[in-house]
Write a protein that holds these residues in place. Structure first.
Motif, PDB file in Angstrom:
ATOM      1  N   LEU A 157       0.834  -1.214   0.000  1.00 10.79           N
ATOM      2  CA  LEU A 157       0.000   0.000   0.000  1.00 10.79           C
ATOM      3  C   LEU A 157       0.865   1.259   0.000  1.00 10.79           C
ATOM      4  O   LEU A 157       0.537   2.254  -0.660  1.00 10.79           O
ATOM      5  CB  LEU A 157      -0.948   0.001   1.204  1.00 10.79           C
ATOM      6  CG  LEU A 157      -2.053  -1.066   1.182  1.00 10.79           C
ATOM      7  CD1 LEU A 157      -2.815  -1.073   2.509  1.00 10.79           C
ATOM      8  CD2 LEU A 157      -3.029  -0.839   0.025  1.00 10.79           C
ATOM      9  N   ASP A 158       1.958   1.244   0.737  1.00 17.56           N
ATOM     10  CA  ASP A 158       2.824   2.429   0.795  1.00 17.56           C
ATOM     11  C   ASP A 158       3.405   2.763  -0.582  1.00 17.56           C
ATOM     12  O   ASP A 158       3.570   3.935  -0.937  1.00 17.56           O
ATOM     13  CB  ASP A 158       3.962   2.220   1.799  1.00 17.56           C
ATOM     14  CG  ASP A 158       3.483   2.322   3.241  1.00 17.56           C
ATOM     15  OD1 ASP A 158       2.303   2.692   3.440  1.00 17.56           O
ATOM     16  OD2 ASP A 158       4.261   2.025   4.159  1.00 17.56           O
ATOM     17  N   ALA A 159       3.696   1.712  -1.363  1.00 13.96           N
ATOM     18  CA  ALA A 159       4.264   1.928  -2.696  1.00 13.96           C
ATOM     19  C   ALA A 159       3.198   2.228  -3.744  1.00 13.96           C
ATOM     20  O   ALA A 159       3.504   2.743  -4.825  1.00 13.96           O
ATOM     21  CB  ALA A 159       5.065   0.694  -3.115  1.00 13.96           C
ATOM     22  N   GLY A 160       1.944   1.924  -3.443  1.00 16.31           N
ATOM     23  CA  GLY A 160       0.878   2.000  -4.443  1.00 16.31           C
ATOM     24  C   GLY A 160       0.236   3.363  -4.588  1.00 16.31           C
ATOM     25  O   GLY A 160       0.396   4.258  -3.741  1.00 16.31           O
ATOM     26  N   SER A 161      -0.514   3.528  -5.703  1.00 16.17           N
ATOM     27  CA  SER A 161      -1.201   4.791  -5.989  1.00 16.17           C
ATOM     28  C   SER A 161      -2.716   4.645  -5.982  1.00 16.17           C
ATOM     29  O   SER A 161      -3.433   5.580  -5.644  1.00 16.17           O
ATOM     30  CB  SER A 161      -0.799   5.313  -7.372  1.00 16.17           C
ATOM     31  OG  SER A 161       0.581   5.469  -7.451  1.00 16.17           O
ATOM     32  N   GLU A 162      -3.189   3.465  -6.396  1.00 16.93           N
ATOM     33  CA  GLU A 162      -4.623   3.334  -6.598  1.00 16.93           C
ATOM     34  C   GLU A 162      -5.086   1.946  -6.161  1.00 16.93           C
ATOM     35  O   GLU A 162      -4.487   0.938  -6.528  1.00 16.93           O
ATOM     36  CB  GLU A 162      -4.932   3.538  -8.088  1.00 16.93           C
ATOM     37  CG  GLU A 162      -6.387   3.754  -8.377  1.00 16.93           C
ATOM     38  CD  GLU A 162      -6.572   4.060  -9.867  1.00 16.93           C
ATOM     39  OE1 GLU A 162      -7.111   5.136 -10.166  1.00 16.93           O
ATOM     40  OE2 GLU A 162      -6.167   3.222 -10.703  1.00 16.93           O
ATOM     41  N   VAL A 163      -6.175   1.926  -5.400  1.00 15.85           N
ATOM     42  CA  VAL A 163      -6.768   0.659  -4.967  1.00 15.85           C
ATOM     43  C   VAL A 163      -8.073   0.458  -5.719  1.00 15.85           C
ATOM     44  O   VAL A 163      -8.865   1.400  -5.872  1.00 15.85           O
ATOM     45  CB  VAL A 163      -7.044   0.678  -3.448  1.00 15.85           C
ATOM     46  CG1 VAL A 163      -7.769  -0.598  -3.016  1.00 15.85           C
ATOM     47  CG2 VAL A 163      -5.744   0.837  -2.664  1.00 15.85           C
ATOM     48  N   HIS A 164      -8.300  -0.755  -6.182  1.00 20.32           N
ATOM     49  CA  HIS A 164      -9.549  -1.088  -6.851  1.00 20.32           C
ATOM     50  C   HIS A 164     -10.202  -2.239  -6.090  1.00 20.32           C
ATOM     51  O   HIS A 164      -9.586  -3.279  -5.873  1.00 20.32           O
ATOM     52  CB  HIS A 164      -9.279  -1.486  -8.315  1.00 20.32           C
ATOM     53  CG  HIS A 164     -10.523  -1.702  -9.109  1.00 20.32           C
ATOM     54  ND1 HIS A 164     -10.557  -2.449 -10.268  1.00 20.32           N
ATOM     55  CD2 HIS A 164     -11.792  -1.267  -8.921  1.00 20.32           C
ATOM     56  CE1 HIS A 164     -11.798  -2.476 -10.746  1.00 20.32           C
ATOM     57  NE2 HIS A 164     -12.570  -1.764  -9.959  1.00 20.32           N
ATOM     58  N   ILE A 165     -11.456  -2.021  -5.673  1.00 20.84           N
ATOM     59  CA  ILE A 165     -12.192  -3.045  -4.920  1.00 20.84           C
ATOM     60  C   ILE A 165     -13.397  -3.473  -5.745  1.00 20.84           C
ATOM     61  O   ILE A 165     -14.242  -2.640  -6.114  1.00 20.84           O
ATOM     62  CB  ILE A 165     -12.664  -2.508  -3.549  1.00 20.84           C
ATOM     63  CG1 ILE A 165     -11.462  -2.022  -2.729  1.00 20.84           C
ATOM     64  CG2 ILE A 165     -13.442  -3.568  -2.778  1.00 20.84           C
ATOM     65  CD1 ILE A 165     -11.848  -1.250  -1.480  1.00 20.84           C
ATOM     66  N   GLU A 166     -13.476  -4.766  -6.030  1.00 21.28           N
ATOM     67  CA  GLU A 166     -14.603  -5.305  -6.802  1.00 21.28           C
ATOM     68  C   GLU A 166     -15.194  -6.488  -6.055  1.00 21.28           C
ATOM     69  O   GLU A 166     -14.471  -7.429  -5.702  1.00 21.28           O
ATOM     70  CB  GLU A 166     -14.126  -5.829  -8.156  1.00 21.28           C
ATOM     71  CG  GLU A 166     -13.666  -4.823  -9.162  1.00 21.28           C
ATOM     72  CD  GLU A 166     -13.121  -5.558 -10.400  1.00 21.28           C
ATOM     73  OE1 GLU A 166     -13.837  -5.605 -11.417  1.00 21.28           O
ATOM     74  OE2 GLU A 166     -12.000  -6.092 -10.315  1.00 21.28           O
ATOM     75  N   THR A 167     -16.484  -6.458  -5.827  1.00 25.46           N
ATOM     76  CA  THR A 167     -17.212  -7.629  -5.320  1.00 25.46           C
ATOM     77  C   THR A 167     -18.691  -7.312  -5.389  1.00 25.46           C
ATOM     78  O   THR A 167     -19.120  -6.228  -4.959  1.00 25.46           O
ATOM     79  CB  THR A 167     -16.787  -8.024  -3.889  1.00 25.46           C
ATOM     80  OG1 THR A 167     -17.503  -9.193  -3.496  1.00 25.46           O
ATOM     81  CG2 THR A 167     -17.042  -6.923  -2.875  1.00 25.46           C
ATOM     82  N   GLY A 168     -19.480  -8.228  -5.935  1.00 23.54           N
ATOM     83  CA  GLY A 168     -20.923  -8.014  -6.046  1.00 23.54           C
ATOM     84  C   GLY A 168     -21.230  -6.656  -6.641  1.00 23.54           C
ATOM     85  O   GLY A 168     -20.765  -6.317  -7.737  1.00 23.54           O
ATOM     86  N   GLU A 169     -21.990  -5.815  -5.911  1.00 24.33           N
ATOM     87  CA  GLU A 169     -22.365  -4.494  -6.425  1.00 24.33           C
ATOM     88  C   GLU A 169     -21.264  -3.459  -6.243  1.00 24.33           C
ATOM     89  O   GLU A 169     -21.439  -2.293  -6.616  1.00 24.33           O
ATOM     90  CB  GLU A 169     -23.630  -3.999  -5.715  1.00 24.33           C
ATOM     91  CG  GLU A 169     -24.853  -4.855  -6.016  1.00 24.33           C
ATOM     92  CD  GLU A 169     -26.074  -4.354  -5.258  1.00 24.33           C
ATOM     93  OE1 GLU A 169     -26.205  -3.114  -5.091  1.00 24.33           O
ATOM     94  OE2 GLU A 169     -26.883  -5.186  -4.828  1.00 24.33           O
ATOM     95  N   THR A 170     -20.185  -3.836  -5.610  1.00 23.39           N
ATOM     96  CA  THR A 170     -19.113  -2.879  -5.324  1.00 23.39           C
ATOM     97  C   THR A 170     -18.111  -2.795  -6.480  1.00 23.39           C
ATOM     98  O   THR A 170     -17.605  -3.819  -6.940  1.00 23.39           O
ATOM     99  CB  THR A 170     -18.365  -3.281  -4.037  1.00 23.39           C
ATOM    100  OG1 THR A 170     -19.282  -3.210  -2.948  1.00 23.39           O
ATOM    101  CG2 THR A 170     -17.166  -2.371  -3.783  1.00 23.39           C
ATOM    102  N   ASP A 171     -17.870  -1.565  -6.916  1.00 24.45           N
ATOM    103  CA  ASP A 171     -16.841  -1.314  -7.934  1.00 24.45           C
ATOM    104  C   ASP A 171     -16.282   0.073  -7.632  1.00 24.45           C
ATOM    105  O   ASP A 171     -16.836   1.094  -8.040  1.00 24.45           O
ATOM    106  CB  ASP A 171     -17.469  -1.376  -9.331  1.00 24.45           C
ATOM    107  CG  ASP A 171     -16.400  -1.273 -10.426  1.00 24.45           C
ATOM    108  OD1 ASP A 171     -15.191  -1.306 -10.092  1.00 24.45           O
ATOM    109  OD2 ASP A 171     -16.786  -1.146 -11.601  1.00 24.45           O
ATOM    110  N   LEU A 172     -15.197   0.107  -6.883  1.00 24.95           N
ATOM    111  CA  LEU A 172     -14.729   1.354  -6.279  1.00 24.95           C
ATOM    112  C   LEU A 172     -13.241   1.547  -6.517  1.00 24.95           C
ATOM    113  O   LEU A 172     -12.440   0.630  -6.351  1.00 24.95           O
ATOM    114  CB  LEU A 172     -15.006   1.307  -4.764  1.00 24.95           C
ATOM    115  CG  LEU A 172     -14.771   2.588  -3.972  1.00 24.95           C
ATOM    116  CD1 LEU A 172     -15.793   3.657  -4.354  1.00 24.95           C
ATOM    117  CD2 LEU A 172     -14.855   2.299  -2.476  1.00 24.95           C
TER     118      LEU A 172
END
Lengths: 383, 383
Positions: free
Chosen positions: B190-205
Motif C-alpha cells: 500500500l505504501d508503494a501503491g497509488s490506486e486501490v480497486h475493490i470489486e465484489t458483487g455491487e461494489t466497484d470502487l
C-alpha cells in the motif's frame, strides 16, 4: 426510576450546588451510584451545565493503592515500618480538571464498605499527602457530597434495603429553608461566643472559638454547607483542653471504631485510646502535624435523622449529638486571611448528648440532655 | 477474577499503550466495565503511573443529551428540522484533563447497545461538533480502545455469554508481534501503491492512495495502532470514485444499519441508500463537509476473529473483509504537514470480500476471494 431519585438529583443540583448554565460540573460516581448519576446528568442537561463524570469506585482505589505499595501483599495495617510508595504530587491532569471546574458533586454509594480495609495504612497516608493541591482545588469549587442508597449501606446501618431507602430520602428530601431558619439561632450564639464547654459521661472538654464563624449547614453552598443531607451548625475550634469519649461507633477507612478517647493539651491530642480500631486512629493522627489538632466542632440538629447508620454524612447531622474532627478546618469558619488548622485529613468522631449532658457557651447552658434552650423540654439550670 | 481479565489489562497497559512510570493515564470506564477497570488500575499501580477514571456510561450520555435537547420528548431521529441545543465548545476542564494526559484507555462495555437510540440526531451531531478540540486532545495521547465482554454485547453478537467471553479473549490475548510481521507485507504494497480497486458483487470502487502511509495496526501505539484487539492494515484515501455496498450489518448510534450503498464522485458521497437505518446515515453525512468524504480504507487481517459480532472494534479486523470510514482521517496516514479529511465523525462500514471478490493495487491483484497472494489458496489471475 424511583421518583425520589429524580427529586434527590434536583435538590442536589438546584438547592445544594446552585448550578448555573455553562457551569463546568464534575460528577464523581461511586460504584453503585449509577441511577443517581443518570438522574443528575438529566438535571444538569436541563440546566445547560457541562458534565464530566469520574468513576470513583472503592475497588479501583484499593487495586491501585495496593499495587503502588512496596509491600502490597501485607494486609496488616499496623505495620507502620513499611516504606510507603512515592506518589507523584498532584498530577497535573487531575489538578487541571478540578481547578477549571465550577462544581464538584460526589455521589457516594458502594457495594462493600470494607472495600479498602486491606490497603496498608502508610500507603493510604502517603496517597492523601500527595494530593493536597487537588483536594484544595476540589474544595474551591461549589462542592457537595451526597449518598445514593445501596444494599451495602443498608447492611452497614443494620437495616433492610427498602427501610434504608426510606431513611435516606426522609433525610434528603426536606424543607431546607425552614431548617436553616431554626439553625440560625445556634449560629448567632456561637458567633458571639468565646468558649464552648461539653460535659457528658467521661467527656469534659473546653474549646476556644474566639473570633471563629459558625456555619449554618443547610445543605447548600449558599450557606457554606457542602453535604446533602445536612442539618448541623459547625465551627473551627482554635484550642482544646480536656478529655472526650466518642461513644457512637463508626467505620473509618473500612475499619470499625468503638469508644475512641482523646486527651487534649494546648490543642494537641496528647493521649488516645480506642476499644476497637486504635491502629487506624494512630495512622490518622500520624498523617501530619495538623492531624493531632481539631478542625471542627459540629452540633447535630437534624431531627429527621433519628438513628445511627454508620455513615458520617448522616450520623453527624443527627440531633442530640456533637462531633469533633481532627485535621483540616473549613475556611468558612475562619477570619479573612487567617489559616486555621491545616492537614491532609479530616476525620469526624461523634459523642451522644441525649442524656446526662450539658453544652455551654461562655458558661451559659445552650443545650441540656439533648434539648436546646429554645426547645420544648429544655431543663432549666438547676445544678 | 477471571485470569483472562488480568491478562487483558496487562496487554492493554504494556503492549498497547506502553505506559511508563509517572504517565498521566485517563481510564474511561463504561457501565459494565468495572472488573476490567479494577484489573487496569492494578497494572497501572504496578507501573507507577497516575490514574484518573472517568465514567462514560451510555445511560448518562443519553439522559444528559436528551435533557439538553430543545425537543427532548421527541424520539424521532429523522426530525432534522428541530433546533439542536447550543453546547459550549470544548469545556475547559475536560479539555485540560485530556491535554495534560499522556495515555487514554477506553474500556467499552455497556448493558444495552441501544441505550442512546432515542437521542435526537441533531443533538448528537451538535454535541459531536462542540467537542472537536477535546477529541483532538484525546487523539494526541497514546490512546487505546478496548472492550470488556458483557451480556449485552454477547446478545448483540447472538452468542451465549461464556462463548462470547471466549471469543473476546481469543481475539485479545494473541501473539501480536507475529501478526505485526504478517501485516507488514500489505503495508509495503500500500505504501508503494497509488490506486486501490475493490470489486465484489455491487461494489466497484477506485480509491487514490498516492503519497499516503498505511498503518500496520498491531494493537499498539508503537505501531500507530489504537485498538485492542486489532489486526488490520489501513490507510487514508485521498479520492474515491464508484459505488460500494456495505453488506455486513452493524449498529451505529444504537440503530441497526443494513446494506448501506454509497456512490462517490470526486471523493464525495453523492448518493446513498440503506435497507435499514438510512436516517442515521443521513445524519452522519450531514454532520459537516468532511463527513461525506472518506477518512479510511481498512483491510481486515485477523483470522482469529472468525465471525461478525456487530461491534466495529472486532468486525473491522476480521479477515476477508474491507471497511471504509466516512469522516476523519488518521494523521499517521498522512504526509508530514498535510491535513487529510477533517470531520467530527469517523464511521466505519464493512464489505464482505470472502467470495467473488478482487482487491487490486495499481492493477495488480493483491487479494482474491479473501485470500492474499502470499496465502495458501490464492487463485492466480485468470480473468
Amino acid at each position: 426510576m424511583d421518583d425520589r431519585i429524580r427529586e434527590h438529583a434536583a435538590i442536589l443540583v438546584d438547592w445544594s450546588a446552585r448550578v448555573d448554565p455553562g457551569d463546568n460540573v464534575v460528577v464523581s460516581v461511586a460504584d453503585g451510584a449509577h441511577d443517581l448519576a443518570v438522574a443528575v446528568a438529566e438535571v444538569l442537561g436541563e440546566r445547560d451545565a457541562n458534565l464530566v463524570a469520574t468513576y470513583d469506585a472503592a475497588e479501583l482505589t484499593r487495586a491501585y493503592l495496593r499495587a503502588r505499595s512496596d509491600d502490597s501483599n501485607d494486609s496488616d495495617d499496623s505495620d507502620a515500618d513499611s516504606t510507603p510508595p512515592a506518589f507523584d504530587a498532584d498530577p497535573a491532569y487531575e489538578l487541571a480538571l478540578l481547578e477549571k471546574a465550577d462544581v464538584y458533586l460526589r455521589l457516594d454509594a458502594g457495594h462493600n464498605t470494607a472495600a479498602t480495609a486491606d490497603v496498608p495504612g502508610p500507603t493510604r497516608q502517603a496517597y492523601r499527602r500527595s494530593r493536597t493541591a487537588i483536594r484544595e482545588a476540589r474544595m474551591d469549587t461549589d462542592w457537595v457530597s451526597t449518598v445514593h442508597p445501596t444494599r451495602s449501606l443498608a447492611q452497614q446501618a443494620g437495616m433492610a434495603f427498602e427501610a434504608y431507602q426510606d431513611f435516606v430520602y426522609d433525610a434528603v428530601l426536606r424543607d431546607w429553608e425552614s431548617l436553616a431558619d431554626e439553625m440560625a439561632q445556634l449560629k448567632t450564639i456561637l458567633d458571639a461566643g468565646s468558649e464552648v464547654h461539653i460535659e457528658t459521661g467521661e467527656t469534659d472538654l473546653w474549646l476556644s472559638i474566639e473570633g471563629r464563624t459558625a456555619v449554618n449547614s443547610a445543605a447548600s453552598v449558599a450557606y457554606d454547607s457542602h453535604n446533602l443531607p445536612s442539618g448541623e451548625v459547625f465551627t473551627a475550634p482554635a484550642d482544646a483542653e480536656g478529655t472526650v469519649l466518642f461513644d457512637i461507633p463508626m467505620t473509618v477507612d473500612g475499619t470499625r471504631l468503638q469508644d475512641v478517647r482523646f486527651t487534649f493539651e494546648d490543642g494537641d491530642v496528647v493521649d488516645f485510646a480506642a476499644e476497637q480500631g486504635e491502629a487506624v486512629i494512630a495512622e490518622i493522627l500520624d498523617t501530619d502535624a495538623g492531624a493531632r489538632r481539631l478542625g471542627e466542632l459540629g452540633i447535630g440538629m437534624n431531627r429527621g435523622i433519628d438513628r445511627v447508620t454508620d455513615r458520617i454524612l448522616f450520623d453527624e447531622k443527627m440531633a442530640e449529638t456533637v462531633h469533633l474532627a481532627v485535621g483540616r478546618a473549613y475556611d468558612a469558619c475562619l477570619p479573612d486571611g487567617e489559616t486555621g488548622n491545616e492537614s491532609a485529613v479530616h476525620t469526624d468522631l461523634l459523642t451522644d448528648m441525649s442524656e446526662n449532658s450539658r453544652l455551654a457557651v461562655d458558661d451559659e447552658t445552650i443545650q441540656r440532655n439533648g434539648r436546646f434552650r429554645w426547645e420544648e423540654g429544655f431543663a432549666t439550670d438547676s445544678t
